[in-house]
Design an enzyme around this catalytic site. Structure first.
Site, PDB file in Angstrom:
ATOM      1  N   GLU A  81      52.210  41.055  47.162  1.00 44.60           N
ATOM      2  CA  GLU A  81      53.266  40.670  46.070  1.00 44.60           C
ATOM      3  C   GLU A  81      53.438  41.775  45.093  1.00 44.60           C
ATOM      4  OE1 GLU A  81      51.697  37.324  43.605  1.00 44.60           O
ATOM      5  OE2 GLU A  81      50.241  37.229  45.246  1.00 44.60           O
ATOM      6  N   CYS A 113      50.300  34.366  46.833  1.00 49.42           N
ATOM      7  CA  CYS A 113      48.743  34.947  47.279  1.00 49.42           C
ATOM      8  C   CYS A 113      48.904  34.321  48.869  1.00 49.42           C
ATOM      9  CB  CYS A 113      47.915  34.495  46.517  1.00 49.42           C
ATOM     10  SG  CYS A 113      48.087  34.914  44.577  1.00 49.42           S
ATOM     11  N   HIS A 244      41.118  30.548  48.574  1.00 58.28           N
ATOM     12  CA  HIS A 244      41.629  31.483  47.693  1.00 58.28           C
ATOM     13  C   HIS A 244      41.061  31.569  46.190  1.00 58.28           C
ATOM     14  CE1 HIS A 244      44.448  33.979  45.385  1.00 58.28           C
ATOM     15  NE2 HIS A 244      44.736  32.844  44.787  1.00 58.28           N
TER      16      HIS A 244
HETATM   17  N1  CAA Z   1      30.553  29.677  27.742  1.00 61.03           N
HETATM   18  C1  CAA Z   1      30.926  29.329  28.963  1.00 61.03           C
HETATM   19  N2  CAA Z   1      32.191  28.975  29.483  1.00 61.03           N
HETATM   20  C2  CAA Z   1      33.044  28.877  28.471  1.00 61.03           C
HETATM   21  C3  CAA Z   1      33.087  29.324  27.227  1.00 61.03           C
HETATM   22  C4  CAA Z   1      31.819  29.610  26.895  1.00 61.03           C
HETATM   23  N3  CAA Z   1      31.342  30.392  25.545  1.00 61.03           N
HETATM   24  N4  CAA Z   1      34.157  29.446  26.486  1.00 61.03           N
HETATM   25  C5  CAA Z   1      35.022  28.832  27.334  1.00 61.03           C
HETATM   26  N5  CAA Z   1      34.405  28.541  28.336  1.00 61.03           N
HETATM   27  C6  CAA Z   1      35.135  27.972  29.820  1.00 61.03           C
HETATM   28  C7  CAA Z   1      36.156  26.500  29.497  1.00 61.03           C
HETATM   29  O1  CAA Z   1      35.377  25.550  29.354  1.00 61.03           O
HETATM   30  C8  CAA Z   1      36.761  26.905  30.795  1.00 61.03           C
HETATM   31  O2  CAA Z   1      35.978  26.267  31.902  1.00 61.03           O
HETATM   32  P1  CAA Z   1      36.767  24.919  32.517  1.00 61.03           P
HETATM   33  O3  CAA Z   1      38.073  25.161  33.026  1.00 61.03           O
HETATM   34  O4  CAA Z   1      35.621  24.593  33.366  1.00 61.03           O
HETATM   35  O5  CAA Z   1      36.872  23.785  31.494  1.00 61.03           O
HETATM   36  C9  CAA Z   1      37.079  28.408  31.170  1.00 61.03           C
HETATM   37  O6  CAA Z   1      35.971  28.850  30.235  1.00 61.03           O
HETATM   38  C10 CAA Z   1      38.254  29.237  31.010  1.00 61.03           C
HETATM   39  O7  CAA Z   1      38.383  28.786  29.484  1.00 61.03           O
HETATM   40  P2  CAA Z   1      40.063  28.562  29.094  1.00 61.03           P
HETATM   41  O8  CAA Z   1      40.576  27.527  30.027  1.00 61.03           O
HETATM   42  O9  CAA Z   1      39.922  28.154  27.653  1.00 61.03           O
HETATM   43  O10 CAA Z   1      40.669  29.959  29.370  1.00 61.03           O
HETATM   44  P3  CAA Z   1      42.119  30.537  29.093  1.00 61.03           P
HETATM   45  O11 CAA Z   1      42.858  29.512  28.513  1.00 61.03           O
HETATM   46  O12 CAA Z   1      41.813  31.713  28.409  1.00 61.03           O
HETATM   47  O13 CAA Z   1      42.669  30.584  30.609  1.00 61.03           O
HETATM   48  C11 CAA Z   1      43.290  30.704  32.865  1.00 61.03           C
HETATM   49  C12 CAA Z   1      42.224  30.256  31.847  1.00 61.03           C
HETATM   50  C13 CAA Z   1      44.142  29.756  32.805  1.00 61.03           C
HETATM   51  C14 CAA Z   1      42.573  30.609  34.158  1.00 61.03           C
HETATM   52  C15 CAA Z   1      43.852  32.195  32.748  1.00 61.03           C
HETATM   53  O14 CAA Z   1      42.755  33.122  32.932  1.00 61.03           O
HETATM   54  C16 CAA Z   1      45.102  32.345  33.356  1.00 61.03           C
HETATM   55  O15 CAA Z   1      46.072  32.189  33.200  1.00 61.03           O
HETATM   56  N6  CAA Z   1      44.760  33.074  34.897  1.00 61.03           N
HETATM   57  C17 CAA Z   1      45.852  33.483  35.643  1.00 61.03           C
HETATM   58  C18 CAA Z   1      46.383  32.344  36.542  1.00 61.03           C
HETATM   59  C19 CAA Z   1      45.316  31.808  37.361  1.00 61.03           C
HETATM   60  O16 CAA Z   1      44.558  32.578  37.940  1.00 61.03           O
HETATM   61  N7  CAA Z   1      45.503  30.575  38.162  1.00 61.03           N
HETATM   62  C20 CAA Z   1      44.832  30.013  39.241  1.00 61.03           C
HETATM   63  C21 CAA Z   1      45.505  28.952  39.923  1.00 61.03           C
HETATM   64  S1  CAA Z   1      47.017  29.864  40.539  1.00 61.03           S
HETATM   65  C22 CAA Z   1      46.335  30.887  41.722  1.00 61.03           C
HETATM   66  O17 CAA Z   1      45.457  30.542  42.320  1.00 61.03           O
HETATM   67  C23 CAA Z   1      47.488  32.094  42.192  1.00 61.03           C
HETATM   68  C24 CAA Z   1      46.934  33.326  41.690  1.00 61.03           C
HETATM   69  O18 CAA Z   1      46.148  33.896  42.355  1.00 61.03           O
HETATM   70  C25 CAA Z   1      47.477  33.651  40.355  1.00 61.03           C
END
Ligand code: CAA
Length: 404
Positions: A81, A113, A244
């Site tokens: 992609e 992906c 994945h």
């Molecule tokens: N210590 C330990 N853990 C902590 C922490 C700390 N101090 N602070 C936060 N966390 C944890 C949170 O509890 C959370 O865990 P859970 O989901 O188990 O509750 C984790 O850290 C992440 O925290 P947030 O959800 O608050 O993080 P975020 O809002 O910044 O974003 C995300 C996380 C949505 C994955 C972001 O990184 C993102 O958008 N990533 C790209 C999209 C993606 O990868 N999606 C996956 C499915 S789609 C797919 O698979 C296709 C692809 O390849 C893109």
């Protein structure tokens, strides 16, 4: 007819950003990235590399590891992609760089992906359809995962490629003919034609992934139901399950969902034990390379085979592929007895040869984009992207550039 992956080889660029350094620069606790997402480091492409050099390096090394003449390949499919042109496929550059002959179908596939799995399944069908004549296909999954600087997706970047030789005498993985699939039109992650970085609805993308996992797993399990013993779950039949992995915590969320589906209820202790045994061994590579989109699942497979091929010979594994947008597939395979002779699959080599960069260097490389450039003296790849001249991309062999 048995068909599967004869040889697999992974490659990731040698620069990497440790996630604690990114956390410090963005003012978040390092544990959020290292424990919350499960990522230790992400691979960063130097100016002299792009998706073509990643794909070609993995492809060339895969063919060399298998001892296969590139001119014997009849189908070359590159899944990505991170396309470099709206018309010209990445595969045709790879075709030239690794020396595949003219009697070959060459094209690119895309479904986020999921593309790597689409290409692998197409290649397996192509091999099965030519029973009278044993032919081999080369599939390459390659991507540079990019999100905007400072966005929530930023810590889930990475880059890498996996090449797989597909044929009738697999040494890495026999592919089962039956699998479960799931598709739905969702806007969870996408990249409009004029943008370099992906757009993503992060939390929604996790829901879409888990829904697609449930759909694909249920349809795979329905096919297996007649052979399952009373009370036996499909997961009980697997020695390992690979997912994945945009970030390792996603694989943990996925595995918990599958256990719940397969067994109805699961305690934290049961989940932990099952995750440690079935899932964690496949994640050590991706935790230090990051998301590689189409290649991610196959980096997990390469990791597993590099570390455990001998111990897993004869055992069955489950694999889940998810592509945003979305299409997903749950499929299975058996590790052949011959897997013990596979040798290195590139993951360890990529991790050993890497050089850590700081946040300003990573940001500069990301902002500059792929302009092409000179390789450093310790360059780990086999091909170099030299730049664009007269609207044409120029590639060369790293050895020749470094010797000049
Ligand atoms: N210590 C330990 N853990 C902590 C922490 C700390 N101090 N602070 C936060 N966390 C944890 C949170 O509890 C959370 O865990 P859970 O989901 O188990 O509750 C984790 O850290 C992440 O925290 P947030 O959800 O608050 O993080 P975020 O809002 O910044 O974003 C995300 C996380 C949505 C994955 C972001 O990184 C993102 O958008 N990533 C790209 C999209 C993606 O990868 N999606 C996956 C499915 S789609 C797919 O698979 C296709 C692809 O390849 C893109």
């Amino acid at each position: 007819m048995s068909v599967g992956i004869d040889q697999i080889y992974a490659y990731a660029p040698q620069l990497a950003l440790p996630l604690p350094a990114l956390a410090a620069a963005r003012g978040v606790a390092p544990e959020k990235l290292t424990l919350g997402l499960g990522v230790e480091a992400m691979a960063v492409t130097p100016a002299c590399e792009d998706v073509v050099t990643l794909a070609a390096t993995a492809a060339g090394r895969c063919l060399r590891a298998a001892g296969v003449d590139p001119r014997s390949i009849g189908l070359l499919v590159v899944a990505t992609e991170t396309g470099v042109d709206h018309a010209k496929p990445v595969g045709i550059f790879v075709h030239e760089l690794v020396g595949v002959g003219p009697q070959c179908r060459v094209y690119e596939v895309k479904h986020a992906c999921y593309g790597g799995t689409a290409a692998l399944m197409t290649a397996a069908d192509w091999v099965r359809a030519n029973r009278a004549q044993a032919r081999r296909a080369l599939v390459v999954a390659a991507d540079v995962a990019r999100y905007a600087i400072g966005s929530p997706g930023e810590p889930t970047q990475g880059a890498g490629a996996v090449a797989m030789l597909v044929g009738p005498t697999p040494r890495a993985l026999f592919l089962a003919e039956e699998s479960g699939v799931h598709a739905a039109n969702v806007y969870d992650f996408w990249r409009p034609l004029d943008r370099r970085e992906a757009l993503v609805d992060g939390k929604f993308s996790i829901e879409c992934y888990l829904d697609a996992l449930a759909g694909a797993f249920r349809s795979c399990r329905a096919l297996e139901r007649p052979v399952l013993e009373d009370g036996e779950g499909l997961l009980d039949r697997f020695a390992r399950v690979l997912y994945h992995t945009p970030f390792p915590k996603m694989a943990a969320k996925a595995h918990r969902r599958l256990l719940e589906l397969d067994r109805r209820s699961v305690t934290d202790a049961e989940f932990e034990a099952s995750y440690r045994e079935l899932v964690a061994p496949g994640l050590t590579g991706v935790a230090r390379i990051g998301n590689t989109y189409t290649a991610s699942l196959y980096i997990c497979l390469a990791t597993l085979l590099e570390n455990e091929a001998r111990a897993l010979a004869g055992r069955r594994i489950g694999l889940f592929s998810y592509g945003s947008g979305c299409c997903a597939e749950f499929f299975t395979g058996t590790i052949p007895a011959g897997a013990a002779t596979l040798g290195p699959t590139g993951v360890r080599d990529a991790l050993t040869r890497r050089r850590l960069v700081d946040v300003p260097t990573y940001e500069r490389l990301l902002r500059d984009g792929e302009r092409g450039g000179e390789p450093p003296a310790d360059f780990s790849g086999d091909f170099v992207f030299q730049g664009i001249r007269n609207d044409r991309r120029i590639y060369a062999r790293a050895r020749e550039v470094l010797a000049a």
